[in-house]
Design a protein around this motif. Structure first.
Motif, short mmCIF file in Angstrom:
data_model
loop_
_atom_site.label_atom_id
_atom_site.label_comp_id
_atom_site.label_asym_id
_atom_site.label_seq_id
_atom_site.Cartn_x
_atom_site.Cartn_y
_atom_site.Cartn_z
N MET A 1 41.05 27.46 38.44
CA MET A 1 40.33 28.26 39.43
C MET A 1 40.86 29.69 39.40
SD MET A 1 39.88 27.60 43.53
CE MET A 1 38.85 26.15 43.27
N THR A 2 39.96 30.67 39.46
CA THR A 2 40.38 32.07 39.44
C THR A 2 41.02 32.45 40.78
OG1 THR A 2 38.20 32.76 40.20
CG2 THR A 2 38.57 32.70 37.82
N LEU A 3 41.76 33.54 40.75
CA LEU A 3 42.43 34.02 41.96
C LEU A 3 41.42 34.63 42.92
CD1 LEU A 3 45.56 35.77 40.43
CD2 LEU A 3 45.51 33.58 41.63
N MET A 4 41.65 34.40 44.22
CA MET A 4 40.92 35.10 45.27
C MET A 4 41.60 36.44 45.50
SD MET A 4 40.42 32.18 48.16
CE MET A 4 40.00 33.47 49.31
N ARG A 5 40.81 37.46 45.74
CA ARG A 5 41.35 38.78 46.05
C ARG A 5 40.81 39.22 47.40
NH1 ARG A 5 41.27 38.39 40.56
NH2 ARG A 5 43.04 39.40 39.47
N GLU A 369 49.04 48.91 49.71
CA GLU A 369 47.66 48.63 50.10
C GLU A 369 46.85 48.28 48.86
OE1 GLU A 369 46.38 53.35 50.13
OE2 GLU A 369 46.59 52.27 52.01
N GLY A 370 45.79 47.51 49.06
CA GLY A 370 44.95 47.10 47.93
C GLY A 370 44.38 45.73 48.19
N THR A 371 44.66 44.79 47.30
CA THR A 371 44.20 43.42 47.49
C THR A 371 45.36 42.47 47.28
OG1 THR A 371 43.56 43.22 45.16
CG2 THR A 371 41.85 43.89 46.71
N VAL A 372 45.40 41.41 48.09
CA VAL A 372 46.38 40.36 47.90
C VAL A 372 45.70 39.23 47.15
CG1 VAL A 372 45.90 39.31 50.16
CG2 VAL A 372 48.09 38.89 49.04
N CYS A 373 46.38 38.67 46.16
CA CYS A 373 45.80 37.64 45.29
C CYS A 373 46.37 36.28 45.65
CB CYS A 373 46.09 37.95 43.83
SG CYS A 373 45.44 39.53 43.26
N VAL A 374 45.50 35.31 45.88
CA VAL A 374 45.93 33.95 46.20
C VAL A 374 45.16 32.96 45.36
CG1 VAL A 374 46.58 34.53 48.57
CG2 VAL A 374 44.27 33.74 48.09
N ARG A 375 45.75 31.79 45.15
CA ARG A 375 45.06 30.73 44.45
C ARG A 375 44.02 30.12 45.38
NH1 ARG A 375 49.88 27.26 41.56
NH2 ARG A 375 51.28 29.01 41.13
N GLY A 376 42.77 30.14 44.96
CA GLY A 376 41.72 29.58 45.80
C GLY A 376 41.94 28.12 46.11
N SER A 377 42.59 27.38 45.20
CA SER A 377 42.82 25.95 45.43
C SER A 377 43.78 25.71 46.58
CB SER A 377 43.38 25.31 44.16
OG SER A 377 44.60 25.95 43.78
#
Length: 387
Positions: A1-5, A369-377
């Motif tokens: 699964m791709t990362l959520m941003r 500041e920007g986007t935080v990346c999390v595993r969608g799973s």
């Protein structure tokens, strides 16, 4: 699964740090607990949160959400989440006073409220956790909140621009008044058949105060030494849970254990010489009371600001444990607290026995500041939340 941003800012507020989101950038609230755990890297049995933005201690495992106000007497809504480092709990039951200092500048800089390009401004913050209003006053320059200044905050290296926080009508965040346990001093029953005297107040946040001497503890101890004393930590948690039930926060001891953010528990003692985390020697004359507070199961490196304001409010309760520990001539309107990071000044303004406001000065700074990346799973399994 791709990362959520997810768009976010990483901000220091006082002696805490948090990932701060705009409400409009988040999914429905039911998804928040799992998302917040994934953002910070919890649960981590190693206690380090290496796979997230958390820092392995309670003051660095926090989330703030800011959006348009739902009240006419406020400019923005602010929701705080305390995320367990090693467990799955995401606790929305209380506010973080330190991170409250970052909310006004964030709201202005994100365009959620208007402010003058230069000069002082006030942002009225509705904290949804407590239902209380906080007035945040800070300086603007060229359209942004000033961060450079000469205000030194114990526990934070260097200096910064002051942010004055005034918690309006802070008592009774849970709807049961300043003394929800019903008296200035209550005797809490313990599992060994004994009792311990405590002052339980609800002002800015629910908090319970006990004498360090009654626990056979050193109120000038450093946080790491308190954390390492398993017997003391277990005793403090037992007292905290008993106070939770006495204050009407939880119906029983088991459910009290699931609510990690409130009540805060603190050991207090008369002013005495101690050494800070930085190795500085503080004389007994330099403060009015010693305090060591536990936050989300860990000894705090300074003191949670809502806990400090609760202590200032408890200082106005005649016959209470806090009031009895104060140095002669101490002023609840300008109370000097001896904490592990140094001396912090807070105050409670009263009239006819009512606490009108509680005030403190902090500093804040946007770090990233920007986007935080999390595993969608990890972000959307069924959430386990303490409300």
């Amino acid at each position: 699964m791709t990362l959520m941003r997810v768009p976010a800012a990483f901000i220091r507020g006082g002696t805490s740090k948090a990932v701060v989101f705009r409400r409009s950038d988040l999914p429905e609230e039911a998804a928040w607990p799992a998302l917040f755990r994934a953002v910070l890297g919890s649960p981590d049995p190693n206690g380090r949160q290496l796979d997230g933005m958390g820092g392995g201690i309670s003051s660095l495992s926090k989330i703030c959400v800011v959006g348009p106000s739902s009240r006419a007497d406020a400019d923005v809504d602010y929701t705080f989440a305390q995320v367990s480092v090693t467990g799955t709990t995401v606790d929305f039951s209380g506010n973080c006073g330190n991170m409250s200092s970052a909310i006004g500048p964030f709201a202005v800089e994100e365009g959620l409220v208007s402010a003058p390009a230069n000069g002082q401004t006030v942002v009225r913050i509705h904290n949804t956790n407590s239902g209380k209003i906080i007035h945040s006053r800070f300086e603007m320059r060229d359209g942004a909140a000033v961060v450079d200044g000469d205000f030194a905050l114990p526990g934070v290296a260097g200096t910064g621009a002051p942010v004055e926080l005034a918690f309006q009508d802070p008592a009774g965040t849970r709807g049961n008044g300043l003394l929800p346990a019903g008296a200035a001093v209550v005797e809490l029953a313990l599992s060994d058949g004994g009792t311990i005297a405590a002052t339980a107040v609800d002002s800015a946040t629910p908090a319970v105060f006990v004498r360090a001497a009654d626990l056979g503890a050193d109120c000038g101890a450093l946080p790491q030494d308190i954390d390492a004393d398993a017997g003391l930590m277990a005793r403090l948690e037992e007292v905290r849970r008993a106070a939770s039930v006495a204050m009407g926060i939880a119906p029983d001891l088991e459910q009290a254990g699931a609510i990690i953010a409130i009540p805060k528990i603190a050991m207090v003692g008369p002013a005495d010489a101690f050494r800070t985390l930085a190795g500085e020697s503080i004389a007994s004359e330099g403060h009015d009371i010693l305090v060591r507070m536990i936050s989300a199961g860990q000894a705090h490196r300074a003191i949670p600001i809502t806990g400090a304001l609760a202590l200032a409010s408890a200082a106005t309760v005649e016959g209470g444990i806090v009031a009895d520990c104060l140095s002669d001539g101490a002023d609840a309107g300008r109370l000097r607290l001896g904490t592990p990071s140094g001396v912090i000044t807070v105050g409670a303004e009263t009239q006819d026995g009512r606490i009108l406001s509680a005030k403190v000065i902090r500093t804040q700074r946007r770090l990233m500041e920007g986007t935080v990346c999390v595993r969608g799973s990890l972000a959307f399994p069924k959430a386990e939340t303490a409300q």
